[in-house]
Scaffold this motif. Structure first.
Motif, PDB file in Angstrom:
ATOM      1  N   THR A  72       0.843  -1.192   0.000  1.00 30.94           N
ATOM      2  CA  THR A  72       0.000   0.000   0.000  1.00 30.94           C
ATOM      3  C   THR A  72       0.878   1.241   0.000  1.00 30.94           C
ATOM      4  O   THR A  72       1.795   1.358   0.801  1.00 30.94           O
ATOM      5  CB  THR A  72      -0.924   0.019   1.227  1.00 30.94           C
ATOM      6  OG1 THR A  72      -1.725  -1.151   1.215  1.00 30.94           O
ATOM      7  CG2 THR A  72      -1.819   1.245   1.211  1.00 30.94           C
ATOM      8  N   TYR A  73       0.567   2.153  -0.919  1.00 35.34           N
ATOM      9  CA  TYR A  73       1.338   3.387  -1.047  1.00 35.34           C
ATOM     10  C   TYR A  73       0.407   4.567  -0.839  1.00 35.34           C
ATOM     11  O   TYR A  73      -0.688   4.619  -1.395  1.00 35.34           O
ATOM     12  CB  TYR A  73       1.982   3.472  -2.433  1.00 35.34           C
ATOM     13  CG  TYR A  73       3.107   4.472  -2.506  1.00 35.34           C
ATOM     14  CD1 TYR A  73       4.430   4.069  -2.345  1.00 35.34           C
ATOM     15  CD2 TYR A  73       2.863   5.820  -2.725  1.00 35.34           C
ATOM     16  CE1 TYR A  73       5.468   4.979  -2.394  1.00 35.34           C
ATOM     17  CE2 TYR A  73       3.891   6.738  -2.774  1.00 35.34           C
ATOM     18  CZ  TYR A  73       5.189   6.322  -2.609  1.00 35.34           C
ATOM     19  OH  TYR A  73       6.224   7.219  -2.653  1.00 35.34           O
ATOM     20  N   ARG A  74       0.851   5.551  -0.033  1.00 39.27           N
ATOM     21  CA  ARG A  74       0.052   6.738   0.248  1.00 39.27           C
ATOM     22  C   ARG A  74       0.891   7.978  -0.043  1.00 39.27           C
ATOM     23  O   ARG A  74       2.084   7.999   0.212  1.00 39.27           O
ATOM     24  CB  ARG A  74      -0.378   6.775   1.715  1.00 39.27           C
ATOM     25  CG  ARG A  74      -0.927   5.468   2.258  1.00 39.27           C
ATOM     26  CD  ARG A  74      -1.246   5.615   3.747  1.00 39.27           C
ATOM     27  NE  ARG A  74      -1.661   4.354   4.324  1.00 39.27           N
ATOM     28  CZ  ARG A  74      -0.859   3.530   4.995  1.00 39.27           C
ATOM     29  NH1 ARG A  74       0.415   3.851   5.171  1.00 39.27           N
ATOM     30  NH2 ARG A  74      -1.309   2.398   5.499  1.00 39.27           N
ATOM     31  N   SER A  75       0.247   9.014  -0.539  1.00 37.95           N
ATOM     32  CA  SER A  75       0.958  10.263  -0.795  1.00 37.95           C
ATOM     33  C   SER A  75       0.070  11.441  -0.425  1.00 37.95           C
ATOM     34  O   SER A  75      -1.149  11.350  -0.504  1.00 37.95           O
ATOM     35  CB  SER A  75       1.363  10.363  -2.264  1.00 37.95           C
ATOM     36  OG  SER A  75       1.986  11.601  -2.517  1.00 37.95           O
ATOM     37  N   THR A  76       0.702  12.531  -0.065  1.00 37.88           N
ATOM     38  CA  THR A  76      -0.039  13.752   0.255  1.00 37.88           C
ATOM     39  C   THR A  76      -0.169  14.665  -0.953  1.00 37.88           C
ATOM     40  O   THR A  76      -0.665  15.776  -0.830  1.00 37.88           O
ATOM     41  CB  THR A  76       0.676  14.515   1.382  1.00 37.88           C
ATOM     42  OG1 THR A  76       2.005  14.815   0.963  1.00 37.88           O
ATOM     43  CG2 THR A  76       0.713  13.684   2.653  1.00 37.88           C
ATOM     44  N   GLN A  77       0.303  14.217  -2.118  1.00 40.20           N
ATOM     45  CA  GLN A  77       0.284  15.040  -3.313  1.00 40.20           C
ATOM     46  C   GLN A  77      -0.946  14.751  -4.176  1.00 40.20           C
ATOM     47  O   GLN A  77      -1.553  13.686  -4.069  1.00 40.20           O
ATOM     48  CB  GLN A  77       1.556  14.788  -4.131  1.00 40.20           C
ATOM     49  CG  GLN A  77       2.827  15.108  -3.381  1.00 40.20           C
ATOM     50  CD  GLN A  77       2.880  16.551  -2.911  1.00 40.20           C
ATOM     51  OE1 GLN A  77       2.663  17.463  -3.692  1.00 40.20           O
ATOM     52  NE2 GLN A  77       3.155  16.757  -1.638  1.00 40.20           N
ATOM     53  N   PRO A  78      -1.312  15.661  -5.068  1.00 42.18           N
ATOM     54  CA  PRO A  78      -2.458  15.413  -5.956  1.00 42.18           C
ATOM     55  C   PRO A  78      -2.119  14.458  -7.101  1.00 42.18           C
ATOM     56  O   PRO A  78      -2.979  14.116  -7.890  1.00 42.18           O
ATOM     57  CB  PRO A  78      -2.796  16.796  -6.491  1.00 42.18           C
ATOM     58  CG  PRO A  78      -1.513  17.530  -6.434  1.00 42.18           C
ATOM     59  CD  PRO A  78      -0.808  17.039  -5.209  1.00 42.18           C
ATOM     60  N   PHE A  79      -0.856  14.062  -7.209  1.00 39.87           N
ATOM     61  CA  PHE A  79      -0.432  13.077  -8.191  1.00 39.87           C
ATOM     62  C   PHE A  79       0.806  12.399  -7.638  1.00 39.87           C
ATOM     63  O   PHE A  79       1.415  12.871  -6.668  1.00 39.87           O
ATOM     64  CB  PHE A  79      -0.110  13.728  -9.544  1.00 39.87           C
ATOM     65  CG  PHE A  79       0.830  14.891  -9.438  1.00 39.87           C
ATOM     66  CD1 PHE A  79       2.185  14.705  -9.253  1.00 39.87           C
ATOM     67  CD2 PHE A  79       0.353  16.185  -9.499  1.00 39.87           C
ATOM     68  CE1 PHE A  79       3.043  15.774  -9.126  1.00 39.87           C
ATOM     69  CE2 PHE A  79       1.206  17.271  -9.373  1.00 39.87           C
ATOM     70  CZ  PHE A  79       2.561  17.068  -9.188  1.00 39.87           C
ATOM     71  N   LEU A  80       1.185  11.304  -8.239  1.00 39.72           N
ATOM     72  CA  LEU A  80       2.379  10.593  -7.793  1.00 39.72           C
ATOM     73  C   LEU A  80       3.018   9.947  -9.004  1.00 39.72           C
ATOM     74  O   LEU A  80       2.357   9.231  -9.753  1.00 39.72           O
ATOM     75  CB  LEU A  80       2.023   9.541  -6.758  1.00 39.72           C
ATOM     76  CG  LEU A  80       3.241   8.826  -6.180  1.00 39.72           C
ATOM     77  CD1 LEU A  80       3.524   9.335  -4.791  1.00 39.72           C
ATOM     78  CD2 LEU A  80       2.992   7.332  -6.125  1.00 39.72           C
ATOM     79  N   ASP A  81       4.315  10.199  -9.215  1.00 38.06           N
ATOM     80  CA  ASP A  81       5.026   9.607 -10.343  1.00 38.06           C
ATOM     81  C   ASP A  81       5.567   8.245  -9.924  1.00 38.06           C
ATOM     82  O   ASP A  81       6.028   8.071  -8.808  1.00 38.06           O
ATOM     83  CB  ASP A  81       6.219  10.475 -10.748  1.00 38.06           C
ATOM     84  CG  ASP A  81       5.800  11.873 -11.127  1.00 38.06           C
ATOM     85  OD1 ASP A  81       4.677  12.013 -11.622  1.00 38.06           O
ATOM     86  OD2 ASP A  81       6.588  12.804 -10.933  1.00 38.06           O
ATOM     87  N   GLY A  82       5.567   7.335 -10.859  1.00 34.61           N
ATOM     88  CA  GLY A  82       6.152   6.039 -10.558  1.00 34.61           C
ATOM     89  C   GLY A  82       6.355   5.218 -11.797  1.00 34.61           C
ATOM     90  O   GLY A  82       5.964   5.611 -12.901  1.00 34.61           O
ATOM     91  N   TYR A  83       6.993   4.091 -11.699  1.00 35.70           N
ATOM     92  CA  TYR A  83       7.250   3.202 -12.810  1.00 35.70           C
ATOM     93  C   TYR A  83       6.872   1.776 -12.408  1.00 35.70           C
ATOM     94  O   TYR A  83       6.967   1.410 -11.246  1.00 35.70           O
ATOM     95  CB  TYR A  83       8.726   3.159 -13.170  1.00 35.70           C
ATOM     96  CG  TYR A  83       9.390   4.460 -13.503  1.00 35.70           C
ATOM     97  CD1 TYR A  83       9.814   4.712 -14.790  1.00 35.70           C
ATOM     98  CD2 TYR A  83       9.627   5.430 -12.527  1.00 35.70           C
ATOM     99  CE1 TYR A  83      10.457   5.897 -15.116  1.00 35.70           C
ATOM    100  CE2 TYR A  83      10.269   6.612 -12.838  1.00 35.70           C
ATOM    101  CZ  TYR A  83      10.688   6.840 -14.140  1.00 35.70           C
ATOM    102  OH  TYR A  83      11.320   8.020 -14.449  1.00 35.70           O
TER     103      TYR A  83
END
Length: 856
Positions: free
Chosen positions: A293-304
């Motif tokens: 499970t991944y959580r972020s406080t940003q309105p988007f999240l970059d990843g691969y």
């Protein structure tokens, strides 16, 4: 070969298991050069194919802006954040046309990091030699036309679902079948609540999106209940099961430095990277479901996301994608002495003379805080070190290198404070003022401030200071406290506040140093020893260590896991404060110090360091000193082996210190006999030929050690006694420790430290072995122009072959007598490395340019 590779951007996240919060059914279409998917619950997913291999996607809450990079551009960002060239796209209600393969991504260009193994210089690795598969994307049926007739990478959806029924994971078959797009070797399948990736007709990894109160949770599932590994040098176990972490660099005194790198891979080689902003959170499920499970406080999240045949390949790809490959100078792999700290020039010279008197090898000496007067001077204290030239000459005569420490703080009375203030290179607060505060690093000064590593003109000024240090004869730089350890809440770094820069500060600091000294001394190979870093830091000739750990057996016990975690996420050059940093006013306990020294001898970087008490090899009785001397001498004899393993990092992206599952049996995670290897973090491979299980408990706790050997035939490195059992139980005396060499193993040695005799220890047998024996001048950058020798050695039951030899030389082959071919001559002194008890046999070989074959 690497399959297609995808980048995600996902929204603000919070954990929830309520399916009612899932993003709703998806509508998908091809728009211009991308696949665009819209979810009922305000999610948008955009997917762009790029070359030479990535698949870019961007997921966000509806209306969220596209990412424009971070406080600095990370190598992985540079691969994908530049929009690819437009591809073909058809509109209408019929079958959509293929999304064409796009132009090469920004990641294929020169990003300014020379020392990463991605330049085309002679025979060293180039981008062309490490291709990433990218077939032209082939479109599926138009959204909504689905059912089982829709194809994913050429395989019917129905067949995929039969291969692995996804209802077990809470996914809806109808949603999966509704729409799908083939991109390279991957299929991208929008589904209710998320997206599925599959390859070769089988599900690979899936993501579910959940939303609650304007936030999003991203659940990543690796199928077949695989374990996840990676995340940096933070955990004490081999996998991420049950681990919860906040991705922000942090040094905890008396505990460790938490070096987070948001790269994860599964036991089958499925890999993800998230370009974390700050304080993103990740949690691994402890129930063994393969859920992350991944959580972020940003309105988007970059990843691969990408997939490689094995976990080892996935890690190698990450080294490549993140520009984490570099080659430290050869001397960096010898024994390095440090302490907090040597206060005068006289004391530093006496320490070096102490090594000479006791016949203990020394590669480098480190000067901690006391080499300067005030924090932020960046130069010598004239009272404590009145003649630096004399010190440098003294060290040069003994072939001892010099490292000095610097920090990100400047006291108001330091030599550089006014210059940094006038050039606007100090952090400011929201009102434009310069925060000044008192802390331990201020010492006797009134107050201090912090340099703004993101200031517009800092590269020139800060780089100039390190160039001057290089001109003064300093061979490498120690950057400390760069997490940063301490930032006022009011501090602003250009447009960023304090929390925004924690993952980037030390990496940018390393870049500035690296580029400045590279430009000023193009022929000198410098090294940066750093307590922290981030994605791609290692490409700037950076090594890290585990931080200010406590001096205890319990702290020693977790060091192998930290070293493995670092190596799996781009930091092959890792070490620990041998003896432990914090031991109070007394030096480390005698047995602990000895066992830590033995572990250090089989760590990528071998450096003793500590506070408030000495850490020299002779701090205990003569008998203990002799045992420590043996460990250090052995390490120096093994420098050719360790340096060759470092070349393997530079060339192939394979760390020196490797987890056991890197060499799991062919069945991998699905082999019941191999599952323990994916959970083992107390032992490791050290290079290609050695297996190490450090002793991390006192003999008073248990004199008997159980060693779990990996598959294959193994021999005790010191006695050459053969073991074929999976488990060994035996007592180890204080001068003994579990190190094993595999059958077919090849270990080049400096057998005679004074004469530098080229020696190769071999273990002939049924199992063949290969090794790349790497040579260069060890100190310059000429290897980038192809000025090196990489001798490929192949050993089997019929003989040994050396190919790629550039210069003729005589070497000595050494083997255990009971395994030596008949042409070898038994010599009791042939195995001269410290601690060796086996009877050896030796054979002199004349290596000729090109290829030399010795048959037996």
């Amino acid at each position: 070969m690497t399959a297609a590779f995808a980048l995600f951007a996902l929204g603000c996240t919070t954990v929830t298991d309520d399916p009612g919060n899932a993003a709703g059914a998806a509508d998908a279409e091809i728009v211009e050069n991308r696949i665009e998917i819209s979810y009922e619950n305000d999610f948008e997913l955009h997917v762009w194919p790029t070359a030479p291999g990535p698949l870019r996607s961007y997921v966000a809450l509806e209306g969220a802006p596209e990412p424009e990079g971070r406080a600095i551009e990370l190598p992985l960002s540079e691969h994908l954040l530049e929009m690819p060239a437009a591809g073909k796209a058809a509109t209408g209600t019929g079958t959509e046309e293929a999304v064409a393969a796009a132009a090469p991504s920004a990641g294929t260009e020169d990003t300014g990091t020379e020392d990463t193994g991605t330049e085309d210089t002679g025979t060293e690795p180039t981008a062309e030699e490490t291709p990433r598969d990218t077939a032209a994307a082939e479109g599926g049926e138009s959204p909504g036309s689905g059912g089982s007739e829709v194809e994913i990478a050429g395989v019917a959806t129905e067949e995929i679902l039969e291969t692995a029924p996804l209802t077990e994971y809470g996914f809806d078959k109808d949603a999966l079948a509704a729409t799908s797009f083939a991109v390279g070797e991957y299929a991208v399948t929008p589904m209710e609540g998320g997206v599925l990736f599959s390859r070769d007709g089988a599900p690979v990894v899936a993501k579910e999106l959940f939303r609650e109160s304007g936030e999003v949770t991203v659940d990543v599932l690796a199928f077949d209940e695989q374990l996840w590994h990676g995340l940096g040098a933070i955990g004490h176990e081999a996998s991420l099961s049950g681990l919860e972490a906040t991705i922000v660099q942090e040094a905890v005194y008396g505990d460790q430095t938490y070096l987070h790198v948001p790269f994860f891979f599964s036991s089958a080689g499925h890999a993800l990277y998230y370009n974390a902003w700050t304080a993103d959170e990740v949690a691994g499920d402890s129930a063994g479901t393969g859920r992350l499970t991944y959580r972020s406080t940003q309105p988007f999240l970059d990843g691969y996301v990408w997939s490689d045949p094995t976990p080892k390949d996935a890690v190698s790809s990450f080294y490549d994608y993140s520009d984490s490959r570099s080659l430290l100078p050869r001397w960096a792999f010898g024994y390095i002495q440090s302490r907090y700290g040597y206060r005068t020039q006289e004391e530093a010279m006496e320490i070096v003379e102490g090594f000479e008197e006791r016949d203990i090898p020394l590669a480098a000496l480190i000067l901690d805080l006391y080499w300067f007067d005030n924090m932020g001077d960046f130069t010598w204290d004239p009272d404590a070190f009145p003649d630096p030239d004399e010190l440098v000459s003294f060290l040069d005569e003994r072939d001892v290198r010099l490292l000095t420490i610097t920090e990100p703080y400047l006291t108001v009375d330091s030599l550089q404070y006014d210059r940094f203030r006038e050039e606007d290179l100090l952090v400011r607060d929201g009102d434009g003022g310069i925060p000044q505060w008192d802390s331990w690093w201020v010492f006797d000064s009134p107050a201090g401030s912090m340099m703004d590593i993101f200031a517009e003109s800092i590269e020139e000024t800060l780089g100039e200071l390190y160039v001057e240090m290089g001109e003064d004869g300093i061979d490498a730089f120690w950057t400390d406290l760069g997490e940063p350890e301490e930032i006022p809440d009011s501090a602003r770094f250009g447009p960023y506040d304090a929390e925004d820069v924690r993952n980037y500060y030390n990496r940018e600091w390393s870049r500035i140093i690296y580029e400045a000294v590279r430009d000023a001394f193009p022929d000198r190979r410098f090294w940066i020893l750093s307590r922290s870093g981030y994605t791609g830091s290692a490409g700037y000739n950076v090594s890290v260590w585990s931080g200010d750990v406590r001096s205890s057996f319990s702290a020693l016990a977790v060091q192998p896991a930290l070293g493995l975690g670092a190596g799996m996420t781009g930091f092959s050059y890792w070490g620990s404060d041998v003896g432990g940093f914090e031991s109070g006013e007394q030096p480390p306990e005698r047995e602990l110090f000895l066992r830590w020294m033995q572990f250090g001898a089989f760590s990528p970087v071998f450096r003793a360091h500590g506070a408030h008490s000495p850490r020299e090899p002779w701090i205990h009785d003569d008998e203990t000193t002799a045992k420590i001397r043996d460990a250090i001498r052995l390490r120096h004899m093994m420098v050719p082996y360790v340096y060759s393993a470092a070349w393997r990092t530079y060339r192939d992206g394979v760390p020196i210190m490797r987890p056991l599952f890197f060499e799991a049996p062919e069945g991998g995670w699905n082999d019941p006999d191999a599952k323990w290897m994916y959970r083992n973090a107390r032992s490791y491979y050290f290079g290609d030929s050695l297996f190490v299980q450090p002793i991390v408990e006192s003999v008073s706790f248990d004199a008997t050690r159980q060693v779990d050997l990996p598959p294959g035939r193994w021999l005790d490195f010191f006695t050459m006694e053969e073991y074929t059992e999976d488990e060994i139980e035996r007592e180890y005396a204080e001068d003994e420790y579990p190190v094993f060499i595999r059958e077919g193993g090849i270990v080049p040695l400096d057998q005679d430290l004074d004469e530098q005799v080229d020696t190769v220890l071999i273990v002939p047998g049924q199992e063949p072995g290969t090794f790349t024996w790497y040579h260069d001048d060890g100190v310059s950058t000429a290897y980038k122009e192809g000025e090196y020798e990489a001798i490929e050695i192949r050993l089997d039951d019929s003989g040994i072959r050396f190919s790629g030899v550039e210069e003729a030389r005589e070497i000595e082959l050494v083997a255990p007598a009971d395994r030596a071919p008949e042409l070898f001559v038994e010599r009791e002194d042939a195995a001269r490395f410290p601690g060796a008890e086996f009877i050896a046999a030796a054979y002199q070989v004349e290596l000729e340019p090109g290829e030399t074959v010795v048959e037996w």
